[in-house]
Design a protein around this motif. Structure first.
Motif, PDB file in Angstrom:
ATOM      1  N   MET A   1       0.831  -1.192   0.000  1.00  0.00           N
ATOM      2  CA  MET A   1       0.000   0.000   0.000  1.00  0.00           C
ATOM      3  C   MET A   1       0.869   1.246   0.000  1.00  0.00           C
ATOM      4  O   MET A   1       1.843   1.330   0.753  1.00  0.00           O
ATOM      5  CB  MET A   1      -0.880   0.002   1.245  1.00  0.00           C
ATOM      6  N   ASP A   2       0.502   2.186  -0.823  1.00  0.00           N
ATOM      7  CA  ASP A   2       1.128   3.497  -0.814  1.00  0.00           C
ATOM      8  C   ASP A   2       0.779   4.159   0.517  1.00  0.00           C
ATOM      9  O   ASP A   2      -0.385   4.175   0.928  1.00  0.00           O
ATOM     10  CB  ASP A   2       0.580   4.314  -1.990  1.00  0.00           C
ATOM     11  N   SER A   3       1.764   4.685   1.204  1.00  0.00           N
ATOM     12  CA  SER A   3       1.509   5.272   2.526  1.00  0.00           C
ATOM     13  C   SER A   3       0.837   6.634   2.456  1.00  0.00           C
ATOM     14  O   SER A   3       0.489   7.203   3.486  1.00  0.00           O
ATOM     15  CB  SER A   3       2.811   5.383   3.319  1.00  0.00           C
ATOM     16  N   THR A   4       0.619   7.151   1.265  1.00  0.00           N
ATOM     17  CA  THR A   4      -0.001   8.478   1.134  1.00  0.00           C
ATOM     18  C   THR A   4      -1.318   8.440   0.367  1.00  0.00           C
ATOM     19  O   THR A   4      -1.671   9.398  -0.297  1.00  0.00           O
ATOM     20  CB  THR A   4       0.965   9.458   0.438  1.00  0.00           C
ATOM     21  N   LEU A   5      -2.031   7.344   0.448  1.00  0.00           N
ATOM     22  CA  LEU A   5      -3.337   7.299  -0.204  1.00  0.00           C
ATOM     23  C   LEU A   5      -4.245   8.336   0.437  1.00  0.00           C
ATOM     24  O   LEU A   5      -4.173   8.592   1.646  1.00  0.00           O
ATOM     25  CB  LEU A   5      -3.926   5.894  -0.113  1.00  0.00           C
ATOM     26  N   PRO A   6      -5.129   8.929  -0.343  1.00  0.00           N
ATOM     27  CA  PRO A   6      -5.817  10.149   0.100  1.00  0.00           C
ATOM     28  C   PRO A   6      -6.876  10.025   1.199  1.00  0.00           C
ATOM     29  O   PRO A   6      -6.980  10.898   2.031  1.00  0.00           O
ATOM     30  CB  PRO A   6      -6.449  10.684  -1.186  1.00  0.00           C
ATOM     31  N   SER A   7      -7.662   8.980   1.237  1.00  0.00           N
ATOM     32  CA  SER A   7      -8.828   9.035   2.119  1.00  0.00           C
ATOM     33  C   SER A   7      -8.677   8.329   3.465  1.00  0.00           C
ATOM     34  O   SER A   7      -9.549   8.448   4.313  1.00  0.00           O
ATOM     35  CB  SER A   7     -10.054   8.478   1.387  1.00  0.00           C
ATOM     36  N   ILE A   8      -7.582   7.614   3.678  1.00  0.00           N
ATOM     37  CA  ILE A   8      -7.410   6.900   4.941  1.00  0.00           C
ATOM     38  C   ILE A   8      -5.917   6.718   5.188  1.00  0.00           C
ATOM     39  O   ILE A   8      -5.149   6.527   4.252  1.00  0.00           O
ATOM     40  CB  ILE A   8      -8.131   5.528   4.881  1.00  0.00           C
ATOM     41  N   ASP A   9      -5.489   6.813   6.456  1.00  0.00           N
ATOM     42  CA  ASP A   9      -4.059   6.612   6.693  1.00  0.00           C
ATOM     43  C   ASP A   9      -3.746   5.124   6.810  1.00  0.00           C
ATOM     44  O   ASP A   9      -4.636   4.289   6.936  1.00  0.00           O
ATOM     45  CB  ASP A   9      -3.559   7.409   7.903  1.00  0.00           C
ATOM     46  N   ARG A  10      -2.477   4.795   6.742  1.00  0.00           N
ATOM     47  CA  ARG A  10      -2.067   3.385   6.685  1.00  0.00           C
ATOM     48  C   ARG A  10      -2.438   2.603   7.929  1.00  0.00           C
ATOM     49  O   ARG A  10      -2.661   1.398   7.870  1.00  0.00           O
ATOM     50  CB  ARG A  10      -0.577   3.283   6.382  1.00  0.00           C
ATOM     51  N   PHE A  11      -2.516   3.259   9.077  1.00  0.00           N
ATOM     52  CA  PHE A  11      -2.886   2.562  10.306  1.00  0.00           C
ATOM     53  C   PHE A  11      -4.379   2.210  10.315  1.00  0.00           C
ATOM     54  O   PHE A  11      -4.764   1.120  10.719  1.00  0.00           O
ATOM     55  CB  PHE A  11      -2.505   3.397  11.529  1.00  0.00           C
ATOM     56  N   GLN A  12      -5.208   3.139   9.854  1.00  0.00           N
ATOM     57  CA  GLN A  12      -6.642   2.858   9.737  1.00  0.00           C
ATOM     58  C   GLN A  12      -6.894   1.762   8.716  1.00  0.00           C
ATOM     59  O   GLN A  12      -7.733   0.892   8.914  1.00  0.00           O
ATOM     60  CB  GLN A  12      -7.406   4.115   9.337  1.00  0.00           C
ATOM     61  N   PHE A  13      -6.156   1.802   7.610  1.00  0.00           N
ATOM     62  CA  PHE A  13      -6.297   0.782   6.586  1.00  0.00           C
ATOM     63  C   PHE A  13      -5.938  -0.591   7.155  1.00  0.00           C
ATOM     64  O   PHE A  13      -6.675  -1.564   6.966  1.00  0.00           O
ATOM     65  CB  PHE A  13      -5.396   1.120   5.393  1.00  0.00           C
ATOM     66  N   THR A  14      -4.831  -0.667   7.865  1.00  0.00           N
ATOM     67  CA  THR A  14      -4.404  -1.944   8.460  1.00  0.00           C
ATOM     68  C   THR A  14      -5.437  -2.446   9.458  1.00  0.00           C
ATOM     69  O   THR A  14      -5.733  -3.652   9.504  1.00  0.00           O
ATOM     70  CB  THR A  14      -3.030  -1.782   9.137  1.00  0.00           C
ATOM     71  N   GLU A  15      -6.007  -1.560  10.239  1.00  0.00           N
ATOM     72  CA  GLU A  15      -7.047  -1.954  11.188  1.00  0.00           C
ATOM     73  C   GLU A  15      -8.255  -2.549  10.459  1.00  0.00           C
ATOM     74  O   GLU A  15      -8.790  -3.584  10.868  1.00  0.00           O
ATOM     75  CB  GLU A  15      -7.482  -0.739  12.014  1.00  0.00           C
ATOM     76  N   ARG A  16      -8.655  -1.950   9.368  1.00  0.00           N
ATOM     77  CA  ARG A  16      -9.787  -2.475   8.595  1.00  0.00           C
ATOM     78  C   ARG A  16      -9.442  -3.823   7.949  1.00  0.00           C
ATOM     79  O   ARG A  16     -10.287  -4.706   7.873  1.00  0.00           O
ATOM     80  CB  ARG A  16     -10.227  -1.474   7.546  1.00  0.00           C
ATOM     81  N   VAL A  17      -8.203  -3.968   7.486  1.00  0.00           N
ATOM     82  CA  VAL A  17      -7.770  -5.255   6.928  1.00  0.00           C
ATOM     83  C   VAL A  17      -7.880  -6.341   7.995  1.00  0.00           C
ATOM     84  O   VAL A  17      -8.392  -7.435   7.742  1.00  0.00           O
ATOM     85  CB  VAL A  17      -6.324  -5.163   6.388  1.00  0.00           C
ATOM     86  N   ARG A  18      -7.416  -6.054   9.189  1.00  0.00           N
ATOM     87  CA  ARG A  18      -7.481  -7.040  10.289  1.00  0.00           C
ATOM     88  C   ARG A  18      -8.930  -7.401  10.626  1.00  0.00           C
ATOM     89  O   ARG A  18      -9.230  -8.558  10.926  1.00  0.00           O
ATOM     90  CB  ARG A  18      -6.759  -6.519  11.526  1.00  0.00           C
ATOM     91  N   LEU A  19      -9.833  -6.443  10.571  1.00  0.00           N
ATOM     92  CA  LEU A  19     -11.247  -6.733  10.823  1.00  0.00           C
ATOM     93  C   LEU A  19     -11.823  -7.645   9.742  1.00  0.00           C
ATOM     94  O   LEU A  19     -12.586  -8.574  10.045  1.00  0.00           O
ATOM     95  CB  LEU A  19     -12.054  -5.439  10.919  1.00  0.00           C
ATOM     96  N   ILE A  20     -11.457  -7.398   8.494  1.00  0.00           N
ATOM     97  CA  ILE A  20     -11.898  -8.268   7.395  1.00  0.00           C
ATOM     98  C   ILE A  20     -11.360  -9.676   7.612  1.00  0.00           C
ATOM     99  O   ILE A  20     -12.075 -10.664   7.422  1.00  0.00           O
ATOM    100  CB  ILE A  20     -11.454  -7.695   6.029  1.00  0.00           C
ATOM    101  N   GLU A  21     -10.102  -9.782   8.035  1.00  0.00           N
ATOM    102  CA  GLU A  21      -9.514 -11.095   8.304  1.00  0.00           C
ATOM    103  C   GLU A  21     -10.258 -11.816   9.425  1.00  0.00           C
ATOM    104  O   GLU A  21     -10.501 -13.025   9.335  1.00  0.00           O
ATOM    105  CB  GLU A  21      -8.043 -10.953   8.674  1.00  0.00           C
ATOM    106  N   LEU A  22     -10.606 -11.098  10.466  1.00  0.00           N
ATOM    107  CA  LEU A  22     -11.360 -11.721  11.563  1.00  0.00           C
ATOM    108  C   LEU A  22     -12.718 -12.243  11.092  1.00  0.00           C
ATOM    109  O   LEU A  22     -13.128 -13.339  11.455  1.00  0.00           O
ATOM    110  CB  LEU A  22     -11.554 -10.726  12.711  1.00  0.00           C
TER     111      LEU A  22
END
Length: 79
Positions: free
Chosen positions: A53-74
Motif C-alpha cells: 500500500m502506498d503510505s499516502t493514499l488520500p482518504s485513509i491513513d495506513r494505520f486505519q487501513f491496516t485496522e480495517r484489513v485485520r477486521l476483514i480477516e477476523l
C-alpha cells in the motif's frame, strides 16, 4: 500450483507500472487498485499473498487501513 497474487493499492501510474513489472519478475500476479475503498472491497472477497500500500493514499491513513484489513480477516477467517 496457482500463482500467488499481491494486492497493490497505489494511485500513482508510474509506481503501478514499476511494481507490476517487479512483482512479475519474482513470480507474482498483481491485482492493482487506486484507492483504499477498492482495496478493502477486493480483500473482502479474495485472498492475497501480500498487500502493498502506498503510505499516502488520500482518504485513509495506513494505520486505519491496516485496522480495517485485520477486521476483514477476523470476519472471513483468512489471514
Amino acid at each position: 500450483m496457482p500463482i500467488p497474487i499481491v494486492l497493490v493499492a497505489n494511485n500513482d501510474k508510474a509506481d503501478q507500472y514499476i511494481l507490476t513489472l517487479l512483482l512479475a519478475k519474482f513470480g507474482y500476479d498483481v491485482q492493482m487498485v487506486s484507492s483504499e475503498d477498492d482495496a478493502l472491497a477486493f480483500l473482502a472477497t479474495n485472498t492475497y499473498a501480500a498487500i502493498l500500500m502506498d503510505s499516502t493514499l488520500p482518504s485513509i491513513d495506513r494505520f486505519q487501513f491496516t485496522e480495517r484489513v485485520r477486521l476483514i480477516e477476523l470476519d472471513s477467517g483468512r489471514r
